[in-house]
Each structure stands twice: as structure tokens, then as C-alpha cells.
Design an enzyme around this catalytic site. Structure first.
Site, PDB file in Angstrom:
ATOM      1  N   ASP A  80       0.510  -1.018   0.060  1.00  0.00           N
ATOM      2  CA  ASP A  80       0.272   0.255  -0.060  1.00  0.00           C
ATOM      3  C   ASP A  80       0.863   1.757  -0.377  1.00  0.00           C
ATOM      4  O   ASP A  80       0.063   2.239   0.080  1.00  0.00           O
ATOM      5  CB  ASP A  80      -0.504   0.171   1.131  1.00  0.00           C
ATOM      6  CG  ASP A  80      -2.358  -0.907   0.671  1.00  0.00           C
ATOM      7  OD1 ASP A  80      -1.955  -1.073  -0.153  1.00  0.00           O
ATOM      8  OD2 ASP A  80      -2.761  -1.181   1.985  1.00  0.00           O
ATOM      9  N   ARG A 151      -9.479   6.378  11.518  1.00  0.00           N
ATOM     10  CA  ARG A 151      -8.092   5.996  10.779  1.00  0.00           C
ATOM     11  C   ARG A 151      -7.419   7.194  12.040  1.00  0.00           C
ATOM     12  O   ARG A 151      -6.340   6.883  12.374  1.00  0.00           O
ATOM     13  CB  ARG A 151      -7.632   6.150   9.509  1.00  0.00           C
ATOM     14  CG  ARG A 151      -8.559   4.896   8.949  1.00  0.00           C
ATOM     15  CD  ARG A 151      -8.046   3.910   9.094  1.00  0.00           C
ATOM     16  NE  ARG A 151      -7.675   3.000   8.087  1.00  0.00           N
ATOM     17  CZ  ARG A 151      -7.299   2.433   7.045  1.00  0.00           C
ATOM     18  NH1 ARG A 151      -6.033   2.256   7.245  1.00  0.00           N
ATOM     19  NH2 ARG A 151      -7.922   1.022   6.670  1.00  0.00           N
ATOM     20  N   HIS A 180     -11.768   7.773   4.897  1.00  0.00           N
ATOM     21  CA  HIS A 180     -11.012   8.409   5.007  1.00  0.00           C
ATOM     22  C   HIS A 180     -11.561  10.187   4.441  1.00  0.00           C
ATOM     23  O   HIS A 180     -12.188   9.617   3.469  1.00  0.00           O
ATOM     24  CB  HIS A 180      -8.850   8.417   4.227  1.00  0.00           C
ATOM     25  CG  HIS A 180      -8.408   7.477   4.233  1.00  0.00           C
ATOM     26  ND1 HIS A 180      -7.301   6.777   4.259  1.00  0.00           N
ATOM     27  CD2 HIS A 180      -8.494   7.376   5.890  1.00  0.00           C
ATOM     28  CE1 HIS A 180      -6.086   6.110   4.394  1.00  0.00           C
ATOM     29  NE2 HIS A 180      -6.820   6.519   5.997  1.00  0.00           N
ATOM     30  N   CYS A 274      -5.345   9.378  -3.417  1.00  0.00           N
ATOM     31  CA  CYS A 274      -4.147   8.549  -2.585  1.00  0.00           C
ATOM     32  C   CYS A 274      -2.896   8.816  -3.067  1.00  0.00           C
ATOM     33  O   CYS A 274      -2.000   8.155  -2.245  1.00  0.00           O
ATOM     34  CB  CYS A 274      -5.041   6.903  -2.719  1.00  0.00           C
ATOM     35  SG  CYS A 274      -6.702   7.322  -1.481  1.00  0.00           S
TER      36      CYS A 274
END
Length: 282
Positions: A80, A151, A180, A274
């Protein structure tokens, strides 16, 4: 009477693009081997080669728009790490580091902090509290919007405010698909944002309505393809191509959508934002 030949101005406002500096990480080791959000299905997996091709197209879109792109070396075992936005928050030359919620991503925080220290951002704060960088911290001209609920700890909002010297406004996320803040909202520039109301608590929706009465609102269909995980330079909006209604809405508001295909990276819950950490100089 002769018909008027006077120029009728375009009703859409003029938008100005600002050149940005982005940090990205090539997805050489991308895979879906664990599940830490609702998008991830290890049984289905992902095609790393296809992900690299889509990522290269995203990078090419940024370069084509005149933006600067720096690269951090990908690390084997961190599939990731491609999601660079989670690696920190850089405002006015100061870098607030990331401390990840899940152990699978824990090593990414130190890797990004080390890169920042050695690439022009020596003022780096190693955080005491859990936060996932620009995944949950989105910077506007005079304020930082900060997500919590899945998160990032509330205490990290206070820690970031003290370190960066910018007001931080807390927004609570309530839909696990939008774990998020950057999956449900993105800054448009000029003190405005686009967002999906259904991702937020009732109180946070009221805050957003008061702060941004002229916000661009997205529907669930576009949010559900991570259409709001987008990057705007003030004029151009780089976003997932499947977000058709949002693309049309942005165009009506005078923005220039730049659709991209990141469908393979979306299998891990990621989109254009992202993959993109903005490096804001002093």
C-alpha cells in the site's frame, strides 16, 4: 433595430491553475493480500502490472498539467506504499509524519518521514498520535479539515494544529466505505470544497454547510467509485473517470475535469488523491 453584437460573458467563473509539487510512489509491489478496509478482497487479488500502467497514466496527467512530481522508492513488503497521501502532511515547509492504524502499513510512516527529511523538508514531527497523513488532513488556504472516526485520532488533530500553526476543523466520518476524509471530500481552491454529505455525521454536515455554502455536492453513485478522491489545482480536477455526474457538475462550475482510470488501485481503496502527497514549500 439591429440585433445586439455585444459580447455575452461566460456565466462560469474563471478558474486559475496553480503549479503543485507532488510526491508519488510507483506501485511495483502493489497487491491485495490483506483486508483493512471494505474495498479490499484478498481472494480477488489485483493485477500489479495493470496497476503500474494506471499509475503511470496518473503521473503523466500531472506532468502534462505542468506539475512537478517527485518519487519515493517503493519498498518490498509494503503493497500500500503507493498511497503516498497517507505518508504525511506537508504545510509551509513543515512535515507532520504519519502513524498508521494497522500494523500492515506501520513501516510506511518512517519511510516517508525519512524521505522528507532528506529531500528539502528537515522540519519533520514524528507524531505521538495515530494519523494517516493527507488521507485525513486536507489543507485549504487558511484552515485544515481533519477527518476522524476510522483511522485518525482526535488527539492528532490537536497535535497537527500545534505543530503547523494552522486552525484544524474536525469532521467525523460515519460510513466505513469512506474511511479517510480524502475519500469523501476534496478542496477546490478559493476556499471551497466538493464532498459527499452521506459520509459525515449530522453535526459535521452542519459544519460543512456553514463553512462552504457554495460547495459542490456529489451523489452516492459517484462517491461509491471514489470520485471524490480527487486532486484539484484550482482549475483542473484529476478524478476517477467513472464519476460521470460529478464530472459534469464540475464542468458546469467552470472546472476542467481530467478523468483517469485507477480501477485496479481502487481494489485497495485508492484513487488519484490517495496516490498523491502534496509538498507545500515554506
Amino acid at each position: 433595430m439591429e440585433p445586439s453584437t455585444a459580447h455575452v460573458p461566460d456565466a462560469r467563473p474563471h478558474r486559475t491553475a496553480l503549479r503543485r509539487h507532488f510526491l508519488m510512489c510507483r506501485p511495483d509491489h502493489f497487491a491485495v493480500t490483506y483486508a483493512i478496509n471494505p474495498w479490499m478482497d484478498p481472494a480477488a487479488g489485483a493485477d500489479a502490472g495493470r496497476a503500474v500502467g494506471q499509475w503511470e497514466a496518473l503521473r503523466g496527467a500531472y506532468l502534462g498539467l505542468g506539475h512537478r512530481v517527485s518519487l519515493i522508492e517503493p519498498i518490498a513488503g509494503l503493497p500500500d506504499m503507493v498511497f503516498a497521501a497517507n505518508g504525511g502532511l506537508v504545510v509551509a515547509g513543515k512535515a507532520y509524519g504519519a502513524r498508521f492504524t494497522h500494523p500492515e502499513r506501520a513501516a510506511e510512516g518512517p519511510a516517508y518521514m525519512e524521505w522528507l527529511r532528506h529531500n528539502g523538508f528537515p522540519d519533520v514531527l514524528e507524531p505521538a498520535h495515530t494519523n494517516e497523513g493527507e488521507g485525513d488532513f486536507l489543507t485549504l488556504e487558511d484552515v485544515i479539515l481533519a477527518g476522524t472516526g476510522f483511522r485518525t485520532d482526535l488527539a492528532a488533530h490537536q497535535e497537527a494544529q500545534e505543530f503547523l500553526g494552522r486552525p484544524v476543523v474536525t469532521l467525523r466520518l460515519v460510513d466505513p466505505r469512506f474511511y479517510h476524509l480524502d475519500t469523501a471530500l476534496f478542496p477546490l481552491g478559493d476556499g471551497n470544497v466538493a464532498y459527499y454529505p452521506g459520509a459525515f455525521s449530522a453535526g459535521s454536515r452542519t459544519v460543512l454547510e456553514r463553512m462552504f455554502p457554495d460547495a459542490v455536492l456529489a451523489g452516492e453513485r459517484d462517491a461509491a467509485v471514489l470520485g471524490l478522491n480527487a486532486v484539484c489545482d484550482g482549475r483542473h480536477v484529476v478524478l476517477n473517470a467513472e464519476a460521470g455526474d460529478l464530472i459534469e457538475t464540475l464542468a458546469r462550475h467552470g472546472y476542467e475535469p481530467v478523468p483517469v482510470d485507477l480501477s485496479e488501485l481502487r481494489k485497495a481503496g485508492g484513487g488519484p488523491k490517495c496516490c498523491t502527497l502534496e509538498l507545500r514549500p515554506a
